[in-house]
Motif scaffolding. Sequence first.
Motif, PDB file in Angstrom:
ATOM      1  N   GLY A 141      -0.453   2.498   0.753  1.00 33.06           N
ATOM      2  CA  GLY A 141       0.314   1.222   1.173  1.00 33.06           C
ATOM      3  C   GLY A 141       1.034   1.922   2.527  1.00 33.06           C
ATOM      4  O   GLY A 141       0.959   1.234   3.655  1.00 33.06           O
ATOM      5  N   PHE A 142       1.502   3.006   2.641  1.00 31.95           N
ATOM      6  CA  PHE A 142       1.962   3.517   4.002  1.00 31.95           C
ATOM      7  C   PHE A 142       1.033   3.465   4.988  1.00 31.95           C
ATOM      8  O   PHE A 142       1.141   2.934   6.244  1.00 31.95           O
ATOM      9  N   HIS A 143      -0.320   4.089   4.596  1.00 30.00           N
ATOM     10  CA  HIS A 143      -1.423   3.900   5.652  1.00 30.00           C
ATOM     11  C   HIS A 143      -1.731   2.393   6.177  1.00 30.00           C
ATOM     12  O   HIS A 143      -1.726   2.321   7.550  1.00 30.00           O
ATOM     13  N   GLN A 144      -1.893   1.380   5.053  1.00 27.12           N
ATOM     14  CA  GLN A 144      -2.398   0.565   5.584  1.00 27.12           C
ATOM     15  C   GLN A 144      -1.092  -0.377   6.494  1.00 27.12           C
ATOM     16  O   GLN A 144      -1.416  -0.936   7.550  1.00 27.12           O
ATOM     17  N   ALA A 145       0.193  -0.271   6.270  1.00 31.44           N
ATOM     18  CA  ALA A 145       1.369  -0.671   7.087  1.00 31.44           C
ATOM     19  C   ALA A 145       1.392   0.025   8.415  1.00 31.44           C
ATOM     20  O   ALA A 145       1.648  -0.671   9.376  1.00 31.44           O
ATOM     21  N   TYR A 146       1.118   1.182   8.415  1.00 32.68           N
ATOM     22  CA  TYR A 146       1.043   2.039   9.665  1.00 32.68           C
ATOM     23  C   TYR A 146       0.069   1.809  10.716  1.00 32.68           C
ATOM     24  O   TYR A 146       0.379   1.404  11.833  1.00 32.68           O
ATOM     25  N   PHE A 147      -1.018   1.586  10.064  1.00 39.29           N
ATOM     26  CA  PHE A 147      -2.289   1.482  11.109  1.00 39.29           C
ATOM     27  C   PHE A 147      -2.736   0.034  11.013  1.00 39.29           C
ATOM     28  O   PHE A 147      -3.318  -0.641  12.031  1.00 39.29           O
ATOM     29  N   ARG A 148      -2.314  -0.737  10.164  1.00 36.23           N
ATOM     30  CA  ARG A 148      -2.720  -2.508  10.128  1.00 36.23           C
ATOM     31  C   ARG A 148      -1.193  -3.068  10.059  1.00 36.23           C
ATOM     32  O   ARG A 148      -1.234  -3.829   9.092  1.00 36.23           O
ATOM     33  N   THR A 149      -0.486  -2.643  11.073  1.00 40.30           N
ATOM     34  CA  THR A 149       0.848  -3.406  10.894  1.00 40.30           C
ATOM     35  C   THR A 149       0.983  -4.853  11.035  1.00 40.30           C
ATOM     36  O   THR A 149       1.876  -5.316  10.174  1.00 40.30           O
ATOM     37  N   ALA A 150       0.238  -5.416  11.774  1.00 45.95           N
ATOM     38  CA  ALA A 150       0.235  -6.876  11.977  1.00 45.95           C
ATOM     39  C   ALA A 150      -0.387  -7.679  10.643  1.00 45.95           C
ATOM     40  O   ALA A 150       0.374  -8.662  10.327  1.00 45.95           O
ATOM     41  N   GLU A 151      -1.229  -7.135  10.099  1.00 46.16           N
ATOM     42  CA  GLU A 151      -1.474  -7.606   8.693  1.00 46.16           C
ATOM     43  C   GLU A 151      -0.703  -7.500   7.695  1.00 46.16           C
ATOM     44  O   GLU A 151      -0.499  -8.374   6.982  1.00 46.16           O
ATOM     45  N   TYR A 152      -0.303  -6.111   7.573  1.00 45.99           N
ATOM     46  CA  TYR A 152       0.551  -5.754   6.311  1.00 45.99           C
ATOM     47  C   TYR A 152       2.040  -5.899   6.543  1.00 45.99           C
ATOM     48  O   TYR A 152       2.873  -6.211   5.490  1.00 45.99           O
ATOM     49  N   VAL A 153       2.699  -6.063   7.578  1.00 39.22           N
ATOM     50  CA  VAL A 153       4.017  -5.974   7.773  1.00 39.22           C
ATOM     51  C   VAL A 153       4.376  -7.353   8.366  1.00 39.22           C
ATOM     52  O   VAL A 153       5.067  -8.242   8.019  1.00 39.22           O
ATOM     53  N   THR A 154       3.754  -7.720   9.471  1.00 36.52           N
ATOM     54  CA  THR A 154       4.051  -9.206  10.534  1.00 36.52           C
ATOM     55  C   THR A 154       3.614 -10.084   9.399  1.00 36.52           C
ATOM     56  O   THR A 154       4.313 -11.156   9.359  1.00 36.52           O
ATOM     57  N   ASN A 155       2.472 -10.139   9.024  1.00 38.84           N
ATOM     58  CA  ASN A 155       1.982 -11.299   8.363  1.00 38.84           C
ATOM     59  C   ASN A 155       1.964 -10.965   6.807  1.00 38.84           C
ATOM     60  O   ASN A 155       1.595 -11.905   5.924  1.00 38.84           O
ATOM     61  N   ARG A 156       2.821  -9.989   6.290  1.00 40.19           N
ATOM     62  CA  ARG A 156       3.215  -9.685   4.961  1.00 40.19           C
ATOM     63  C   ARG A 156       2.027  -9.856   3.863  1.00 40.19           C
ATOM     64  O   ARG A 156       2.213 -10.617   2.916  1.00 40.19           O
ATOM     65  N   ARG A 157       1.035  -9.235   4.337  1.00 39.66           N
ATOM     66  CA  ARG A 157      -0.067  -9.390   3.265  1.00 39.66           C
ATOM     67  C   ARG A 157       0.320  -8.563   1.938  1.00 39.66           C
ATOM     68  O   ARG A 157       0.873  -7.570   2.085  1.00 39.66           O
ATOM     69  N   SER A 158       0.059  -9.341   0.940  1.00 42.56           N
ATOM     70  CA  SER A 158       0.174  -8.773  -0.534  1.00 42.56           C
ATOM     71  C   SER A 158      -1.046  -8.028  -1.099  1.00 42.56           C
ATOM     72  O   SER A 158      -2.218  -8.495  -0.815  1.00 42.56           O
ATOM     73  N   VAL A 159      -0.787  -7.299  -1.997  1.00 44.32           N
ATOM     74  CA  VAL A 159      -2.138  -6.520  -2.498  1.00 44.32           C
ATOM     75  C   VAL A 159      -2.272  -6.779  -4.105  1.00 44.32           C
ATOM     76  O   VAL A 159      -0.887  -6.783  -4.697  1.00 44.32           O
ATOM     77  N   ARG A 160      -3.137  -7.450  -4.487  1.00 45.03           N
ATOM     78  CA  ARG A 160      -3.133  -7.746  -5.828  1.00 45.03           C
ATOM     79  C   ARG A 160      -4.384  -7.178  -6.487  1.00 45.03           C
ATOM     80  O   ARG A 160      -5.332  -7.338  -5.943  1.00 45.03           O
ATOM     81  N   GLY A 161      -4.070  -7.019  -7.707  1.00 44.10           N
ATOM     82  CA  GLY A 161      -5.081  -6.286  -8.672  1.00 44.10           C
ATOM     83  C   GLY A 161      -5.914  -4.868  -7.993  1.00 44.10           C
ATOM     84  O   GLY A 161      -7.017  -4.752  -8.141  1.00 44.10           O
TER      85      GLY A 161
END
Length: 332
Positions: free
Chosen positions: A154-174
């Motif tokens: 999760g850290f990696h995704q938010a650190y390198f894909r910040t717009a997707e995972y933080v700004t746009n608040r992508r959720s991970v399901r399943g």
Amino acid sequence: MGATVSGIIRGFRRRLLTPDISQTRVSVRGFHVKGPESRDVLESVGASFLAGLSSAAGARRVTDIGVEFAGLPARFQGFAYEGAAMGFAMVDAISPGTPRRSPEFLAGSGDRHVYMAYVGIGWAMARLPRFLWGRASAGATDPLLRWLVLDGYGFHQAYFRTAEYVTNRRSVRGFPWPAEGPTWYADRVVDQGIGRAIWFVAGSDPTLAADLIDAFPVTRHQDLYSGAGLAATYAGGATAAELALFLRRSGEHAPFVAQASAFAAQARVRAGLLTAHTELATDVFCRTSAVEAARITDEEIPPVTAESDLPAYEVWRRAIAARFRVDAGAQS
């Protein structure tokens, strides 16, 4: 001849697997700059991580790495071991034969840094196709701590894909790892890693970190605040007043900020890398010393035979949070 070829392969692995150091710069990532001191701290974290990754990716033997980390300030050594764990996991994933480097590392010099090492394995999984995840995670055999792998993912995704995972608040399901699940809980631990990255994205500014978290659905707040509290304790970058502000902003989730802070303290105490900023954070978040907070995490490890509908890791987190909830009430 054989030694020359081996050296060429190791050099190639190092170049292939190690990102350019520019990728750790705040200006490249687009993260908030609170001030030059906090920027330098966060960039030093990234540089130390890459030093560990590069060392492991190019190592001839697992025991070859670590000596050079001793020259790093205590504040940053743990991040080098986290990077090394990522490096060994990636080499295991792409090399023929039974994965051996990561298990050997965790049984040796990585043992004192086991919390960081499991997180580093999660970084490796984020960089690899799913069919290699089993090889990359071969060393993550502890049924209690293996959830930290997902924190790293999760850290990696938010650190390198910040717009997707933080700004746009992508959720991970399943989330499909570990194979036996439960997937709903895997999703939550990924959020804890995203929360930890938010502390970096916010440049250790507590108001911005809380604003970013509060923009997420309320059902995700507990795990996000918890992750950010861990980063604030382990990486640092905030004053006592700023930490107190962040704790107030966490509201009802304050016990889980304290729980994560205690986890960070335990990681530093176990590794012999206790720092002043970790002591400061546990004083604010946990109302106790780092050593005492770490001791509480040990006391609350659930017995192997305990029966629960929850994963043992969540049972552990809740028990620690309850300790700090009671302690806070006793002192209020």
